[in-house]
Write a protein that holds these residues in place. Sequence first.
Motif, PDB file in Angstrom:
ATOM      1  N   VAL A  53      31.705  30.495  34.006  1.00  0.00           N
ATOM      2  CA  VAL A  53      31.801  31.842  33.456  1.00  0.00           C
ATOM      3  C   VAL A  53      33.161  32.059  32.789  1.00  0.00           C
ATOM      4  CG1 VAL A  53      32.683  32.866  35.618  1.00  0.00           C
ATOM      5  CG2 VAL A  53      31.402  34.289  33.991  1.00  0.00           C
ATOM      6  N   THR A  54      33.135  32.804  31.682  1.00  0.00           N
ATOM      7  CA  THR A  54      34.363  33.161  30.981  1.00  0.00           C
ATOM      8  C   THR A  54      34.519  34.671  30.970  1.00  0.00           C
ATOM      9  OG1 THR A  54      33.344  33.402  28.799  1.00  0.00           O
ATOM     10  CG2 THR A  54      34.022  31.173  29.462  1.00  0.00           C
ATOM     11  N   ALA A  55      35.715  35.116  30.625  1.00  0.00           N
ATOM     12  CA  ALA A  55      35.944  36.559  30.511  1.00  0.00           C
ATOM     13  C   ALA A  55      35.029  37.165  29.453  1.00  0.00           C
ATOM     14  CB  ALA A  55      37.409  36.823  30.163  1.00  0.00           C
ATOM     15  N   GLU A  56      34.751  36.417  28.378  1.00  0.00           N
ATOM     16  CA  GLU A  56      33.874  36.935  27.325  1.00  0.00           C
ATOM     17  C   GLU A  56      32.426  37.018  27.796  1.00  0.00           C
ATOM     18  OE1 GLU A  56      34.851  38.472  24.620  1.00  0.00           O
ATOM     19  OE2 GLU A  56      36.822  38.098  25.533  1.00  0.00           O
ATOM     20  N   ASP A  57      32.011  36.101  28.679  1.00  0.00           N
ATOM     21  CA  ASP A  57      30.673  36.212  29.270  1.00  0.00           C
ATOM     22  C   ASP A  57      30.548  37.507  30.059  1.00  0.00           C
ATOM     23  OD1 ASP A  57      29.818  33.713  28.314  1.00  0.00           O
ATOM     24  OD2 ASP A  57      30.647  32.670  30.062  1.00  0.00           O
ATOM     25  N   VAL A  58      31.587  37.831  30.811  1.00  0.00           N
ATOM     26  CA  VAL A  58      31.592  39.062  31.590  1.00  0.00           C
ATOM     27  C   VAL A  58      31.507  40.266  30.662  1.00  0.00           C
ATOM     28  CG1 VAL A  58      32.914  40.508  33.186  1.00  0.00           C
ATOM     29  CG2 VAL A  58      32.835  38.017  33.521  1.00  0.00           C
ATOM     30  N   ARG A  59      32.278  40.234  29.597  1.00  0.00           N
ATOM     31  CA  ARG A  59      32.293  41.374  28.659  1.00  0.00           C
ATOM     32  C   ARG A  59      30.941  41.530  27.957  1.00  0.00           C
ATOM     33  NH1 ARG A  59      37.870  39.548  27.871  1.00  0.00           N
ATOM     34  NH2 ARG A  59      39.244  41.250  28.547  1.00  0.00           N
ATOM     35  N   ALA A  60      30.320  40.421  27.598  1.00  0.00           N
ATOM     36  CA  ALA A  60      29.019  40.489  26.932  1.00  0.00           C
ATOM     37  C   ALA A  60      27.980  41.120  27.841  1.00  0.00           C
ATOM     38  CB  ALA A  60      28.578  39.091  26.500  1.00  0.00           C
ATOM     39  N   ASN A  61      27.995  40.753  29.102  1.00  0.00           N
ATOM     40  CA  ASN A  61      27.039  41.330  30.039  1.00  0.00           C
ATOM     41  C   ASN A  61      27.386  42.769  30.385  1.00  0.00           C
ATOM     42  OD1 ASN A  61      24.815  39.384  31.364  1.00  0.00           O
ATOM     43  ND2 ASN A  61      26.551  38.178  30.606  1.00  0.00           N
ATOM     44  N   LEU A  62      28.676  43.094  30.365  1.00  0.00           N
ATOM     45  CA  LEU A  62      29.075  44.490  30.562  1.00  0.00           C
ATOM     46  C   LEU A  62      28.538  45.361  29.435  1.00  0.00           C
ATOM     47  CD1 LEU A  62      30.676  46.776  31.919  1.00  0.00           C
ATOM     48  CD2 LEU A  62      32.698  45.989  30.639  1.00  0.00           C
ATOM     49  N   ARG A  63      28.643  44.868  28.201  1.00  0.00           N
ATOM     50  CA  ARG A  63      28.132  45.660  27.077  1.00  0.00           C
ATOM     51  C   ARG A  63      26.630  45.905  27.209  1.00  0.00           C
ATOM     52  NH1 ARG A  63      31.968  42.400  24.245  1.00  0.00           N
ATOM     53  NH2 ARG A  63      30.373  40.853  23.725  1.00  0.00           N
ATOM     54  N   THR A  64      25.905  44.863  27.600  1.00  0.00           N
ATOM     55  CA  THR A  64      24.460  45.026  27.789  1.00  0.00           C
ATOM     56  C   THR A  64      24.164  45.951  28.969  1.00  0.00           C
ATOM     57  OG1 THR A  64      24.090  42.803  26.918  1.00  0.00           O
ATOM     58  CG2 THR A  64      22.286  43.811  28.156  1.00  0.00           C
ATOM     59  N   ASP A  85      32.567  33.374  41.344  1.00  0.00           N
ATOM     60  CA  ASP A  85      33.408  32.186  41.272  1.00  0.00           C
ATOM     61  C   ASP A  85      33.565  31.705  39.832  1.00  0.00           C
ATOM     62  OD1 ASP A  85      34.668  29.793  41.711  1.00  0.00           O
ATOM     63  OD2 ASP A  85      32.995  28.843  42.756  1.00  0.00           O
ATOM     64  N   GLY A  86      34.805  31.327  39.465  1.00  0.00           N
ATOM     65  CA  GLY A  86      35.049  30.764  38.149  1.00  0.00           C
ATOM     66  C   GLY A  86      36.275  31.290  37.448  1.00  0.00           C
ATOM     67  N   PHE A  87      36.922  32.300  37.996  1.00  0.00           N
ATOM     68  CA  PHE A  87      38.100  32.892  37.337  1.00  0.00           C
ATOM     69  C   PHE A  87      39.403  32.274  37.821  1.00  0.00           C
ATOM     70  CE2 PHE A  87      37.198  35.313  41.151  1.00  0.00           C
ATOM     71  CZ  PHE A  87      38.438  35.429  41.754  1.00  0.00           C
ATOM     72  N   GLN A  88      39.421  31.736  39.039  1.00  0.00           N
ATOM     73  CA  GLN A  88      40.645  31.250  39.662  1.00  0.00           C
ATOM     74  C   GLN A  88      40.957  29.823  39.229  1.00  0.00           C
ATOM     75  OE1 GLN A  88      37.726  31.502  41.100  1.00  0.00           O
ATOM     76  NE2 GLN A  88      37.316  29.587  42.162  1.00  0.00           N
ATOM     77  N   LYS A  89      42.224  29.449  39.365  1.00  0.00           N
ATOM     78  CA  LYS A  89      42.608  28.067  39.047  1.00  0.00           C
ATOM     79  C   LYS A  89      41.877  27.112  39.974  1.00  0.00           C
ATOM     80  CE  LYS A  89      45.224  24.928  37.008  1.00  0.00           C
ATOM     81  NZ  LYS A  89      45.085  24.587  35.577  1.00  0.00           N
ATOM     82  N   TRP A  90      42.065  27.299  41.282  1.00  0.00           N
ATOM     83  CA  TRP A  90      41.334  26.561  42.312  1.00  0.00           C
ATOM     84  C   TRP A  90      41.119  27.509  43.487  1.00  0.00           C
ATOM     85  CZ3 TRP A  90      39.755  22.251  40.201  1.00  0.00           C
ATOM     86  CH2 TRP A  90      40.570  21.550  39.321  1.00  0.00           C
ATOM     87  N   THR A  94      46.532  32.523  40.733  1.00  0.00           N
ATOM     88  CA  THR A  94      46.674  31.799  39.476  1.00  0.00           C
ATOM     89  C   THR A  94      45.305  31.697  38.813  1.00  0.00           C
ATOM     90  OG1 THR A  94      48.443  30.469  40.465  1.00  0.00           O
ATOM     91  CG2 THR A  94      47.489  29.675  38.395  1.00  0.00           C
ATOM     92  N   PHE A  95      45.216  32.070  37.547  1.00  0.00           N
ATOM     93  CA  PHE A  95      43.929  32.110  36.863  1.00  0.00           C
ATOM     94  C   PHE A  95      43.774  30.915  35.928  1.00  0.00           C
ATOM     95  CE2 PHE A  95      45.268  36.412  37.887  1.00  0.00           C
ATOM     96  CZ  PHE A  95      44.187  36.839  38.640  1.00  0.00           C
ATOM     97  N   ASN A  96      42.510  30.542  35.665  1.00  0.00           N
ATOM     98  CA  ASN A  96      42.267  29.402  34.783  1.00  0.00           C
ATOM     99  C   ASN A  96      42.234  29.837  33.317  1.00  0.00           C
ATOM    100  OD1 ASN A  96      39.588  30.338  34.188  1.00  0.00           O
ATOM    101  ND2 ASN A  96      38.858  29.394  36.082  1.00  0.00           N
ATOM    102  N   ASP A  97      42.031  28.867  32.430  1.00  0.00           N
ATOM    103  CA  ASP A  97      42.112  29.137  30.987  1.00  0.00           C
ATOM    104  C   ASP A  97      40.981  30.037  30.500  1.00  0.00           C
ATOM    105  OD1 ASP A  97      44.328  27.530  30.947  1.00  0.00           O
ATOM    106  OD2 ASP A  97      43.264  25.737  30.246  1.00  0.00           O
ATOM    107  N   LYS A  98      39.887  30.126  31.231  1.00  0.00           N
ATOM    108  CA  LYS A  98      38.763  30.969  30.819  1.00  0.00           C
ATOM    109  C   LYS A  98      39.042  32.448  31.077  1.00  0.00           C
ATOM    110  CE  LYS A  98      35.956  28.314  33.348  1.00  0.00           C
ATOM    111  NZ  LYS A  98      35.798  29.356  34.300  1.00  0.00           N
ATOM    112  N   PHE A  99      40.067  32.721  31.875  1.00  0.00           N
ATOM    113  CA  PHE A  99      40.489  34.092  32.171  1.00  0.00           C
ATOM    114  C   PHE A  99      42.000  34.188  31.935  1.00  0.00           C
ATOM    115  CE2 PHE A  99      36.468  33.700  34.218  1.00  0.00           C
ATOM    116  CZ  PHE A  99      35.913  34.980  34.249  1.00  0.00           C
TER     117      PHE A  99
END
Length: 780
Positions: free
Chosen positions: A299-310, A327-332, A338-343
């Motif tokens: 999951v990416t931040a943009e995936d979250v935003r797209a579903n929020l809009r819907t 799950d998917g926003f954290q580094k590990w 610490t957040f990963n590159d998708k967030f």
Amino acid sequence: MIELTSPYLCLTIDPENGQYSLKGVKEDFPCIDQARVNVHFHHGLHSKYALGHSWKIIQITETRQEQTSNGSAQMIDLTCQTSVQGVSIILRFALLQDSPLALMQMTLDNQSTFALHVDKFTFLDIPRGALRLTAENKSEMAFYSNGWQSWSSSGVYGIGETQRGSNLGSFQNPMVVNHGTPKPWLRDHFTSDMYGVLGNRSSRKGFLAGFLSQKQHFSSLEVRLHQEPMMKMWANGDGALLNSGQQITTDWAAFSFIHLDDEDPMQDYLQAVARENNALVNAEVPVGWCSWYYFYSNVTAEDVRANLRTLVDLQDDLPLSLLQIDDGFQKWAGDWLTFNDKFPQGVKLLADEIKQSGITPGLWLAPFIVQPQAKLIKDHPDWILRNRLGKRVTAGFVWNRFTAALDLTHPDALAYTCEVVDKAAHEWGFPYLKLDFLYAAALGGKYHNPTKTRAQVLRLGLEALREAAGTETTLLACGCPLGSALGLFEAMRVSADVSGVWNPEIFGIARIFRNEPHMPSAHNAIQNILSRAHLHRHWWVNDPDCLLIRPDSKLTLAEVQSLTTSIAVTGGSMLLSDNLPALPQERLDMAKLLIPLIGKRPVVLDWFDKTTPERLRLDLDGPAGPWHVLACFNWSDQDADLTIVTADWDLPEEITYIGRELWTGEIITLKHSITFNDVPAHGVRLIALRRFDADMPRYLGSDLHISQGLEVKDWQVKTSALNLRLALPHKSAGQILLWLPKTPKTVLQDGKDVDCKKVSDNCYSVSVNFNKHADISITY
């Protein structure tokens, strides 16, 4: 002999033989004879001690009445000297006066000159032939087994069966099996955690044994089913150190005789547990969207935003009030700050955007488990739970790695988990937190503080997280031993993870994983959704995991309908977990059927007779009168005919019912029995039934709501006229089905003509289209 009595039970204690007996005051009640208690502890490497089969009583208190969290109890204490000088056991027996429960508690008091290691407290040791369940057919014995944590398989086993267990060893068992509970492999040998029911399917009588809490110890039950069954129940001491001059007191054990066919057979025990723990049973039932089962950790931040809009666009049609980032926003896992590159901006900005859209933001965290790549392990190796050889204890195979666990008896490790939850709730702005993999705090290992049992460690951690989150934050526990979360969490996952497959598979490989009972799959999720339906609104809000309705999963339409039915009829939370922008309208309409949530606990009629229950009855009432919702499942792998016999559903045989099946739209008349032909494999028939009266109009159902009746908010019958109001929290369009004593002359919605078609004798389908409410007027 010592005797305690209540209006329900009689407890007889024989101090000389170290036994007790329990029986109901009614003659036809079951009883147990010659049950024994015991305490095991050791000193040094080899020395083992036990209370033994004959008690050396040094003090007996007078019988007294005492107030408990469950009301008045008749109580007595027996202090027993062990074979070790200075070490004694206090046995406390109690009979509740307002409930058919017998209670027992033990205190181990170490006044010796050395420390002890506590192994276990045995509360119940019933030898073969000592439990009588008043039935001639003893081959009909069965046992209800409750799994240790959320994902652990639960259900009933009969004679000749083998308990479902994992074949994946250390890959799976650290997650789903209590370290102190045996893993049975033979037929007729079963175990359970916290509570269980041994019963007879012929006499319909049962014996429930369990604990009122798990603050001090995890508890285990063990049964060997024969014509003369054996049963044991104990609290796991975990080898915890009991220093000189210290004592430890167990949680209360509880015993009760039950009737298996009562509508809520375990009610007395479940309510006693709730009172003991101040259970949070009045929380709002969550309804929303979760990112996990479509995007998973990609999951990416943009995936979250797209579903929020819907989600925002759908509010008029499908009002979902919660958006939970999984799950998917954290580094590990472990490096939560610490957040990963998708967030790249973290999650606080997302929480603000979700909140500004009028939706409640939610966040997933797993504060007690650590991925091996996490920087936390390198920076704080002393925070990690290890075995006696200094090796990291495995918390199971997750994220394609063997994971580690925090040792919460290390003050800095505990403080770190609290910092993470505090930031998520108060700095990042998430008033809803799903806390996952919580079992990781209760693994077998060498703890920094050796005086704590695993249950005490987990409870310590959960209480700290609750305090860090604050009372305004809603907490969902997942992957959690059930008893540990009582009174701390508003909601509890009760099932294995769901999945877009019916039986478990990994990377498309299904054969070797097909029978794994705890792994993600729709089948495994439904198994526990139904087997643990009785916990909803007794202990918390049940979380059955997410609803998957997308058409491109590996689930058939029938399997999606069964999952939808299981979630809706058991009353727990409902979170969609598909990619909302990609869902076709017909699948969105399926989810729409569940809103508003029913929220009520059903009667699971065959909970003690089937591995996976097949018959659920939900009794509802409204302005148009009472009705029954029946869910009848076909769990076989082939299409099959399903026959409903009124007597099997505890419905009066002399009554004629009329109703509608939801998924096919079929109109039915039922007296004595009805058969549905060729129900698809893993499919369901969901029927709304009402008593037939030829002189009165009847609401038969609709395709507007899964209950086929909760949408009716007013129902007025007048001479040759019917007025009704429909109300739902969204736009609705569909058909309502009515039985009318005469042919309708006019049919109006909000004063305008609407389409009305005769579909069978006296049955009419009325087309409706409304925004939140509609007034229907019919003359005939």
